[in-house]
Design an enzyme around this catalytic site. Structure first.
Site, PDB file in Angstrom:
ATOM      1  N   ARG A 129     -17.453  -4.052  10.900  1.00 25.35           N
ATOM      2  CA  ARG A 129     -16.107  -3.569  11.208  1.00 25.35           C
ATOM      3  C   ARG A 129     -16.168  -2.170  11.814  1.00 25.35           C
ATOM      4  NH1 ARG A 129     -12.291  -5.043   6.148  1.00 25.35           N
ATOM      5  NH2 ARG A 129     -11.510  -2.954   6.609  1.00 25.35           N
TER       6      ARG A 129
ATOM      7  N   ARG B 152      -9.906   6.592   5.273  1.00 23.96           N
ATOM      8  CA  ARG B 152      -9.282   5.470   4.552  1.00 23.96           C
ATOM      9  C   ARG B 152      -9.134   5.811   3.072  1.00 23.96           C
ATOM     10  NH1 ARG B 152     -13.366   0.973   6.222  1.00 23.96           N
ATOM     11  NH2 ARG B 152     -12.227  -0.357   4.764  1.00 23.96           N
TER      12      ARG B 152
ATOM     13  N   ARG C 141       0.803  -1.226   0.000  1.00 22.30           N
ATOM     14  CA  ARG C 141       0.000   0.000   0.000  1.00 22.30           C
ATOM     15  C   ARG C 141       0.824   1.258   0.000  1.00 22.30           C
ATOM     16  NH1 ARG C 141      -5.648  -0.518   3.039  1.00 22.30           N
ATOM     17  NH2 ARG C 141      -5.604  -2.748   2.938  1.00 22.30           N
TER      18      ARG C 141
ATOM     19  N   ARG D  87     -21.702  -3.240   4.797  1.00 24.24           N
ATOM     20  CA  ARG D  87     -21.003  -4.528   4.934  1.00 24.24           C
ATOM     21  C   ARG D  87     -21.167  -5.126   6.341  1.00 24.24           C
ATOM     22  NH1 ARG D  87     -14.706  -4.832   3.630  1.00 24.24           N
ATOM     23  NH2 ARG D  87     -14.593  -3.088   5.068  1.00 24.24           N
TER      24      ARG D  87
END
Ligand code: AP5
Length: 220
Positions: free
Chosen positions: A161, A172, A88, A127
């Site tokens: 999460r 993010r 990353r 999610r």
């Protein structure tokens, strides 16, 4: 065959990796999953990582490189591995090249899933996963067949999460734009980068990735 799947948070990296593992008998090495396991175990590494993950920031390169290096060492005799969420940063990409050449391994494909930011927000805010077997679901795009019951193991408890809160998703995305997107030219220059449209259905994206792996030319 070794692969890297790249893309912004929520691009579908984990979803696609799980399908590819079955298709090609590969091992998935997900730095996000490794870190969440460390957090769950309450280890020193986990406690340090949790603060950064909850803020939507990247975990330091040295820690990540050590974690992945241990896993690659463990899996030298497998048919191949898929790196999910790694590298990353430019430093991680450089360290990976060092590890691969030390072990006489090579990267065959780097696949970038392109998804727009509105879709990322919809995907991440909906999610959830089974608390027992960890299989992933989505409020809209992938509900369990029976409400409140996992399709795979039948468990009735689900988790979300802690970094899937709207504010953290924005952080993010910013970390992705500033630190991760700039590594794409590095793989493009090596001639192994393929960018595909990740906005289609999970099955459409899966088909396009398989076409790349099998040597075809996916039509976006
Ligand atoms: P990590 O766990 O890697 O998170 P991420 O990169 O933000 O990616 P996600 O897991 O959120 O998304 P995904 O692309 O896998 O999408 P998914 O398939 O789940 O990292 C978490 C944190 O750990 C980082 O923020 C950082 O702090 C740290 N970290 C990890 N690696 C690091 C590293 N190398 N260096 C430094 N720090 C690191 O799909 C998302 C949802 O969308 C699901 O609900 C799914 O069902 C749905 N979906 C998937 N595909 C589709 C589709 N085609 N259509 C509709 N819905 C879809």
């Amino acid at each position: 065959m070794n692969l890297i799947i790249l893309g912004p948070p929520g691009a579908g990296k984990g979803t696609q990796c799980k399908k590819l593992v079955k298709d090609f008998d590969l091992i998935q090495l997900s730095t996000g999953e490794m870190l969440r396991a460390e957090v769950k175990s309450g280890s020193r590494v986990g406690n340090k990582a949790k603060k950064l993950m909850d803020a939507g920031s990247l975990v330091p390169d040295d820690l990540i490189v050590e974690m992945i290096s241990i896993q690659i060492d463990k899996h030298v005799n497998v048919k191949g591995f898929i790196l999910d969420g790694f590298p990353r940063t430019a430093a991680q990409a450089g360290a990976l090249d060092g590890m691969l050449s030390e072990k006489a391994l090579k990267m065959d494909h780097v696949i970038q899933l392109e998804v727009d930011e509105d879709a990322v927000i919809k995907r991440l805010s909906g999610r959830f996963s089974c608390a027992e077997c960890n299989i992933g679901y989505h409020d809209v795009f992938k509900r369990p067949i029976e409400d409140n019951k996992c399709d795979i193991c039948g468990a009735q408890e689900f988790v979300r999460r802690t970094d899937d809160k709207l504010e953290t998703i924005h952080s993010r995305l910013a970390a992705y734009r500033h630190k991760s997107e700039p590594i794409l030219p590095y793989y493009n220059d090596k001639g192994i980068l393929k960018c595909i449209d990740g906005m289609g259905s999970m099955e459409d994206v899966h088909t396009k990735i398989k076409e790349i792996i099998m040597g075809g030319d996916p039509k976006n």
